[in-house]
Design an enzyme around this catalytic site. Sequence first.
Site, PDB file in Angstrom:
ATOM      1  N   ASN A 136     -42.265  39.648 -21.102  1.00  0.00           N
ATOM      2  CA  ASN A 136     -40.852  39.888 -20.836  1.00  0.00           C
ATOM      3  C   ASN A 136     -40.158  40.587 -22.002  1.00  0.00           C
ATOM      4  OD1 ASN A 136     -40.751  37.850 -22.721  1.00  0.00           O
ATOM      5  ND2 ASN A 136     -39.707  36.361 -21.401  1.00  0.00           N
ATOM      6  N   HIS A 138     -40.296  39.616 -25.233  1.00  0.00           N
ATOM      7  CA  HIS A 138     -39.891  38.791 -26.372  1.00  0.00           C
ATOM      8  C   HIS A 138     -40.731  39.125 -27.596  1.00  0.00           C
ATOM      9  CE1 HIS A 138     -43.040  35.668 -25.040  1.00  0.00           C
ATOM     10  NE2 HIS A 138     -43.337  35.897 -26.298  1.00  0.00           N
ATOM     11  N   GLU A 143     -36.405  35.126 -26.857  1.00  0.00           N
ATOM     12  CA  GLU A 143     -36.501  35.407 -25.436  1.00  0.00           C
ATOM     13  C   GLU A 143     -35.336  36.269 -24.959  1.00  0.00           C
ATOM     14  OE1 GLU A 143     -39.061  34.579 -23.771  1.00  0.00           O
ATOM     15  OE2 GLU A 143     -39.871  32.644 -24.422  1.00  0.00           O
TER      16      GLU A 143
END
Length: 241
Positions: A136, A138, A143
């Site tokens: 994603n 990160h 995050e």
Amino acid sequence: MDIRIFKNEAEIGKAAGQLFCDAVKENPSCVLGLATGATPVPTYNYMVEEYKAGNVSFKDITTFNLDEYCDLPKEHKNSYYSFMFENLFSKIDVNADNVNFLDGNTDDPEAESARYAEAIASKGGIDVQLLGIGRNGHIGFNEPDAELERFTHLVELTPDTIEANSRFFASEAEVPKHALTMGIHSVFKARKILLLASGKNKAAAINALVKSNITTACPATLLCLHPDVTVICDEDAYSLV
């Protein structure tokens, strides 16, 4: 941003490992920021090989790891402390007193985060910071979110990250749900950043890093603002660019 594309993980490991070895040869007391996970293992293997061949010594370096799980004993086989000793520290001549980790079992995450930042500053900052990249986007455990923490902090891991890390545990239920991680500002204070990526499951994240606008929805895109970033990836990870 310097992007280098290789055919496989072994070639990535050699290229990244050589960069680390060269940094240590140039400055034997340099400060290295290190990361965990499957991607950097070939890099650490190369560093071990170079040490065993007598081509480099790590006895005077200082290391700081990027992050650590919370509520997982330091000696647990899946702690990042255990990972680093299994894959690197037990196989080279690094001084154990110069190896630094966040304490994921602290009762005071804020104080622990401040302690870590002060320890890094006391060594003059990190010379080369190794990063992986999550599916994603990160980096560390920073995050995707509307806002990102600047400094080292406690973070709740996303379901996607927990699922990705579950391959190291007997079940997804055993994966820690929180971690301590260096924040974006902490990462950016490194003089040089080296990001590694391999496999098609990282292709979307690398595509976003290279082609998307800078956004906290993909924390890795912020690396475009750092003056010295080298991305080393394989053809699969670069396949969507």
